[in-house]
Design an enzyme around this catalytic site. Structure first.
Site, PDB file in Angstrom:
ATOM      1  N   MET A   1      31.116  42.261  46.502  1.00  9.79           N
ATOM      2  CA  MET A   1      30.604  41.080  47.220  1.00  9.79           C
ATOM      3  C   MET A   1      29.523  41.504  48.197  1.00  9.79           C
ATOM      4  O   MET A   1      29.670  42.545  48.856  1.00  9.79           O
ATOM      5  CB  MET A   1      31.725  40.415  48.004  1.00  9.79           C
ATOM      6  CG  MET A   1      32.925  40.039  47.170  1.00  9.79           C
ATOM      7  SD  MET A   1      34.204  39.342  48.220  1.00  9.79           S
ATOM      8  CE  MET A   1      35.552  39.237  47.055  1.00  9.79           C
TER       9      MET A   1
ATOM     10  N   MET B   1      35.966  31.218  37.169  1.00 14.30           N
ATOM     11  CA  MET B   1      36.579  31.323  38.493  1.00 14.30           C
ATOM     12  C   MET B   1      37.500  30.120  38.698  1.00 14.30           C
ATOM     13  O   MET B   1      37.074  28.972  38.560  1.00 14.30           O
ATOM     14  CB  MET B   1      35.508  31.326  39.590  1.00 14.30           C
ATOM     15  CG  MET B   1      34.668  32.585  39.671  1.00 14.30           C
ATOM     16  SD  MET B   1      35.594  34.129  39.736  1.00 14.30           S
ATOM     17  CE  MET B   1      36.597  33.903  41.208  1.00 14.30           C
TER      18      MET B   1
ATOM     19  N   ASP C   1      35.903  43.773  42.442  1.00 10.00           N
ATOM     20  CA  ASP C   1      35.082  42.699  43.006  1.00 10.00           C
ATOM     21  C   ASP C   1      34.062  43.237  43.992  1.00 10.00           C
ATOM     22  O   ASP C   1      34.422  43.692  45.075  1.00 10.00           O
ATOM     23  CB  ASP C   1      35.985  41.703  43.735  1.00 10.00           C
ATOM     24  CG  ASP C   1      36.910  40.971  42.787  1.00 10.00           C
ATOM     25  OD1 ASP C   1      36.401  40.260  41.917  1.00 10.00           O
ATOM     26  OD2 ASP C   1      38.134  41.128  42.914  1.00 10.00           O
TER      27      ASP C   1
ATOM     28  N   ASP D   1      40.059  34.053  36.844  1.00 14.43           N
ATOM     29  CA  ASP D   1      40.171  34.842  38.078  1.00 14.43           C
ATOM     30  C   ASP D   1      40.370  33.918  39.283  1.00 14.43           C
ATOM     31  O   ASP D   1      39.523  33.062  39.562  1.00 14.43           O
ATOM     32  CB  ASP D   1      38.858  35.638  38.218  1.00 14.43           C
ATOM     33  CG  ASP D   1      38.828  36.576  39.412  1.00 14.43           C
ATOM     34  OD1 ASP D   1      39.858  36.753  40.065  1.00 14.43           O
ATOM     35  OD2 ASP D   1      37.738  37.137  39.656  1.00 14.43           O
TER      36      ASP D   1
ATOM     37  N   MET E   1      29.684  39.688  42.671  1.00 15.31           N
ATOM     38  CA  MET E   1      29.438  38.439  43.396  1.00 15.31           C
ATOM     39  C   MET E   1      28.281  38.717  44.338  1.00 15.31           C
ATOM     40  O   MET E   1      28.463  38.812  45.564  1.00 15.31           O
ATOM     41  CB  MET E   1      30.704  38.024  44.146  1.00 15.31           C
ATOM     42  CG  MET E   1      31.739  37.380  43.237  1.00 15.31           C
ATOM     43  SD  MET E   1      33.385  37.429  43.950  1.00 15.31           S
ATOM     44  CE  MET E   1      33.889  39.034  43.388  1.00 15.31           C
TER      45      MET E   1
ATOM     46  N   HIS F   1      33.123  42.841  38.576  1.00 15.84           N
ATOM     47  CA  HIS F   1      32.728  41.451  38.847  1.00 15.84           C
ATOM     48  C   HIS F   1      31.767  41.449  40.035  1.00 15.84           C
ATOM     49  O   HIS F   1      32.181  41.675  41.169  1.00 15.84           O
ATOM     50  CB  HIS F   1      34.011  40.642  39.135  1.00 15.84           C
ATOM     51  CG  HIS F   1      33.779  39.229  39.539  1.00 15.84           C
ATOM     52  ND1 HIS F   1      34.767  38.445  40.091  1.00 15.84           N
ATOM     53  CD2 HIS F   1      32.683  38.427  39.454  1.00 15.84           C
ATOM     54  CE1 HIS F   1      34.288  37.245  40.352  1.00 15.84           C
ATOM     55  NE2 HIS F   1      33.023  37.201  39.982  1.00 15.84           N
TER      56      HIS F   1
ATOM     57  N   HIS G   1      40.228  45.261  37.557  1.00 14.98           N
ATOM     58  CA  HIS G   1      39.158  44.342  37.949  1.00 14.98           C
ATOM     59  C   HIS G   1      38.648  44.748  39.340  1.00 14.98           C
ATOM     60  O   HIS G   1      39.443  44.951  40.270  1.00 14.98           O
ATOM     61  CB  HIS G   1      39.738  42.927  37.974  1.00 14.98           C
ATOM     62  CG  HIS G   1      38.750  41.843  38.247  1.00 14.98           C
ATOM     63  ND1 HIS G   1      37.961  41.283  37.274  1.00 14.98           N
ATOM     64  CD2 HIS G   1      38.440  41.200  39.405  1.00 14.98           C
ATOM     65  CE1 HIS G   1      37.198  40.341  37.811  1.00 14.98           C
ATOM     66  NE2 HIS G   1      37.469  40.272  39.111  1.00 14.98           N
TER      67      HIS G   1
ATOM     68  N   SER H   1      43.468  43.002  40.195  1.00 15.68           N
ATOM     69  CA  SER H   1      42.251  43.085  41.004  1.00 15.68           C
ATOM     70  C   SER H   1      42.466  44.011  42.195  1.00 15.68           C
ATOM     71  O   SER H   1      43.348  43.783  43.028  1.00 15.68           O
ATOM     72  CB  SER H   1      41.869  41.686  41.491  1.00 15.68           C
ATOM     73  OG  SER H   1      40.831  41.803  42.433  1.00 15.68           O
TER      74      SER H   1
END
Ligand code: DX5
Ligand code: ZN
Length: 216
Positions: free
Chosen positions: A37, A137, A35, A175, A68, A66, A33, A8
């Site tokens: 957010m 998660m 993320d 994850d 979020m 991913h 990966h 990640s």
């Protein structure tokens, strides 16, 4: 069979992203990966599409994005334009999950649905056949470096049983708090893909840590 390993980027050194991406390219990592957010769905803000677009120019591994964020369906074409291989949307953030999953698939990206720690895998019963992957998660999303939630192992087992019962090939990704110890337990429980942030980038030799995790 070796797991699919997705380091990640959240735990990388943002002042030396190019160096860390070259390390990922040389390593045995399978995916990267990423993320995203928004500070609303999770209590943190990370990076967005301009960063992913630049990462894609250097990174030779498929990008596992991913989201979020609330209303992730608004960003499908932007995620695609960044060069993503796969888009993960949260179950908890999608009112019309089936439509969102199919809109993702229509772009040619793989579609994955992510579950927060409190969301039971049984809620995916009627959509599992439409998914390339489920991302479980094993921490509350929003931050790297948190402690693995043990009940996640039971969720992996229950989801694996559902997938096998339906004769599907849906992958299970986990994850949060994944390291050599929890990673081994997750693979034994039936996980196919491990995301690892701090355990990889915080290691003295991240490239060696990636090979060690691939050998689990
Ligand atoms: C957390 C993110 C993770 C994070 C994992 O909300 O979704 O991908 O980078 O970090 P570690 O592996 O340090 O728990
Ligand atoms: Zn993630």
């Amino acid at each position: 069979m070796a797991c699919i390993l997705a380091p990640s980027l959240l735990s990388a050194d943002f002042l030396n992203l190019n160096r860390d991406l070259e390390m990922i390219n040389r390593s045995e990592a399978d995916w990267l990966h990423l993320d995203v957010m928004d500070g609303v769905f999770v209590p943190n803000i990370s990076f967005g599409f301009p960063v992913i677009e630049q990462v894609n120019k250097v990174c030779k591994k498929p990008l596992d994005v991913h989201l979020m964020v609330v209303e992730p369906q608004k960003f499908i074409s932007m995620v695609k334009a960044c060069g993503a291989y796969q888009m993960n949307v949260h179950y908890e953030a999608c009112l019309h999950l089936h439509r969102t999953v199919w809109n993702i698939r229509e772009t040619g990206m793989k579609a994955a649905v992510t579950l927060n720690p409190h969301t039971p895998v049984e809620l995916l019963e009627d959509i599992l056949c439409d998914l390339d992957m489920v991302l479980l998660m094993s921490v509350n999303p929003g931050f790297g470096g948190q402690q693995f939630i043990r009940q996640s192992l039971e969720k992996v087992k229950r989801l694996k049983a559902m997938i096998l019962r339906k004769g599907l090939t849906t992958l299970i990704e986990v994850d949060g708090g994944v390291n050599l110890t929890t990673g081994k337990l997750l693979i034994e429980a039936g996980a196919d893909v491990l995301v690892a942030g701090s355990s990889v980038f915080g290691a003295d030799d991240p490239e060696d840590m990636i090979s060690r995790m691939k050998q689990l």
